[in-house]
Structures are given as C-alpha cells and as structure tokens.
Enzyme design. Structure first.
Site, PDB file in Angstrom:
ATOM      1  N   ASP A 104       0.838  -1.193   0.000  1.00  0.00           N
ATOM      2  CA  ASP A 104       0.000   0.000   0.000  1.00  0.00           C
ATOM      3  C   ASP A 104       0.874   1.245   0.000  1.00  0.00           C
ATOM      4  O   ASP A 104       1.629   1.488   0.940  1.00  0.00           O
ATOM      5  CB  ASP A 104      -0.898  -0.010   1.244  1.00  0.00           C
ATOM      6  N   TYR A 135       3.123  10.011  -0.666  1.00  0.00           N
ATOM      7  CA  TYR A 135       4.241   9.418   0.071  1.00  0.00           C
ATOM      8  C   TYR A 135       5.566   9.651  -0.650  1.00  0.00           C
ATOM      9  O   TYR A 135       6.634   9.545  -0.041  1.00  0.00           O
ATOM     10  CB  TYR A 135       4.058   7.911   0.277  1.00  0.00           C
ATOM     11  N   LYS A 152      -2.898   5.886  -4.065  1.00  0.00           N
ATOM     12  CA  LYS A 152      -3.959   6.832  -3.700  1.00  0.00           C
ATOM     13  C   LYS A 152      -3.778   8.164  -4.402  1.00  0.00           C
ATOM     14  O   LYS A 152      -2.651   8.620  -4.623  1.00  0.00           O
ATOM     15  CB  LYS A 152      -3.970   7.050  -2.178  1.00  0.00           C
ATOM     16  N   HIS A 181      -7.630   9.692  -1.537  1.00  0.00           N
ATOM     17  CA  HIS A 181      -6.923   9.653  -0.257  1.00  0.00           C
ATOM     18  C   HIS A 181      -7.713  10.304   0.885  1.00  0.00           C
ATOM     19  O   HIS A 181      -7.722   9.807   2.015  1.00  0.00           O
ATOM     20  CB  HIS A 181      -5.554  10.337  -0.415  1.00  0.00           C
TER      21      HIS A 181
END
Length: 276
Positions: A48, A53, A78, A111
């Site tokens: 994930d 990120y 996401k 998200h």
C-alpha cells in the site's frame, strides 16, 4: 521461516485482497525498495502506497526486482487532494502508474474527501472510468465519513469497494464500520497500531503476556478477527516478519470483549471532516 498463508477478503466486485498487507507511509523513497523487498521475501503480497508518500518509484523497483508474477501481487495507491477533479485525477493516475512501472493497480483510492474542495465526486467519476477500462481492478476511498460515502453511492451507483480509515483499539469507529457492513464496503485500517500508542494498554499487554505474543501481534490479530484488512508499516526486518506472524493464535471472546472497552477516540491523524 515458512511463508504464512495470508487469508484474503473478497471485495464487492469479486476481487480478492490479502487481509494483511504492507504499508510504506513515511518511508523515504530510497529506503522503500529495501523495505518492500524484505516484506515480499517474508511473504507479504499486498503493498500500500500513495502519491503523496513520494515512494511509488521505490515500491515499483522492489516489485520489478522480486521476480514475482504480477497476478500474485496486490498494489494499492492513492490520489492526493491537490489532484482531485475529473481530468486531474486521470493525469495523477497516469503519473502514479508510471512511477510504479505497472500497467494497472489493484486498488485506487481517493486519499481524503477534502470536503472544502468539493471535488471528490468528480474524482470518483474518473476512477469509475479507469475501473471500466481495466486499469484499476477495484475502486475505493480513504478517510471517508458516512455522508461522503452516501454522496458517492447516490451520485454514481458505484459503491466504493474499500474505505481505508484510521482504526485501532483506541479509535474503533463502530458507527462507520456498521455503515460499511450495511453497504458491502470492506474496512481497511491504516495506523493499525496507532503508531504504537495502544501497545502499552493494560488490556493489550495482559493478552500479550498470556499468549506469548507481542502487543503489536495482539492488536493485529484483533483487526483480523474483526474482519478488517490491515496494513502495518515498519522498516525493521524483524518487525516486518513479526507483524506477519499472527496466524498461529486466536483471541478469545473474552479478549475481544475486553479490547472493545479500550476505545478512547484517539486520532493519530487528521479529522476527515476538516482536513482539506
């Protein structure tokens, strides 16, 4: 160590997701490849990540180097808040896919609802299109509250397959989980250990002492027995392996009852109603 068989959860569209996966939140891109490689070697098959990120490329490198068949892997990423909107979502998805080095993802999530932007229904239409095109196997959301979910369902007819939410013994989200259950939405837990904040709870440590498992293993087992999909994150190889070693014991009804009393509305992340 033999690789444990991780059970799967079948989503409302028939796609199966491993119930225990590996999260890469806050892992720098240059460290992500090693962490994901360790996770894959330990037996994880679900990874994930998210655009925000900044480590999709690191995930992609590990997947490519693993030699594992693509159909054995389950990859989630996401859509970030700044990329919401119909056309922007399509562009952001292409960028994520390129970073990952893949031709499809297994699960694509909005998200956050970012309600003040009011673009999540447009993003959802774009994700429905990507799903129809086969570039996304399952469409979902993250951090959505019942009102946000209801708006998507009423407006599109496409029910999110997954809602990934902050969930742990300190924040049990029973009302939201009941909404999920009523609508066939799978619950997935991020921050499943509350970043460690629940590991010294007296109930958790007592169960750990009795079972000979770590507090983290007790909490992950609680998630599994709730039926939750869970994605613990670690960069420590021993911890990565330990988090997967939760299939050889079970919590009793008394354990589950005791853990149900540890909810204290403890949020480690933002409030979905106000975070934009």
């Amino acid at each position: 160590m033999t690789t444990p068989a991780v059970p799967t959860v079948t989503l409302d569209n028939g796609v199966a997701i491993p119930q225990l996966g590996f999260g890469v939140f806050q892992i720098p891109d240059d460290e992500t490849t090693a962490a994901v490689t360790t996770a894959l070697e330990a037996g994880y098959r679900s990874i994930d990540t998210a655009a925000i990120y900044g480590n999709e490329a690191g995930v992609g490198r590990a997947l490519a180097a693993s030699g594992l068949p693509r159909e054995e892997l389950f990859v989630t990423t996401k859509l970030w808040n700044a990329d919401q909107g119909y056309d922007a979502t399509l562009r952001a998805f292409d960028a994520s896919l390129a970073a990952l080095g893949l031709d499809h993802v297994d699960l694509y999530l909005i998200h956050w609802p970012a309600p003040a932007r009011d673009l999540y229904p447009d993003s959802w239409r774009a994700i429905a299109r990507l799903t129809a095109e086969g570039r996304v196997r399952a469409a979902g959301v993250s951090n959505f509250q019942p009102a946000h979910l209801r708006r998507l369902i009423d407006g599109s007819g496409l029910v999110p397959a997954v809602n990934q939410i902050e969930l742990h013994p300190g924040l049990q989200q029973s009302e939201l989980r009941a909404f999920h259950a009523a609508h066939g939405i799978a619950t997935e837990a991020w921050s499943p250990l509350a970043q460690g904040a629940v590991l010294d709870d007296a109930v958790v440590t007592a169960i750990a002492a009795r079972t000979g498992k770590s507090p983290a293993q007790v909490v992950l087992r609680w998630h599994l027995q709730l039926g939750t999909i869970v994605i613990p994150k670690s960069v420590t190889p021993s911890r990565i392996r330990e988090n997967l070693d939760v299939f050889d014991f079970a919590l009793t009804d008394a354990d589950l009852s005791a853990l149900s009393t540890t909810d204290r509305s403890l949020r480690t992340g933002p409030d979905p109603d106000t975070f934009n």
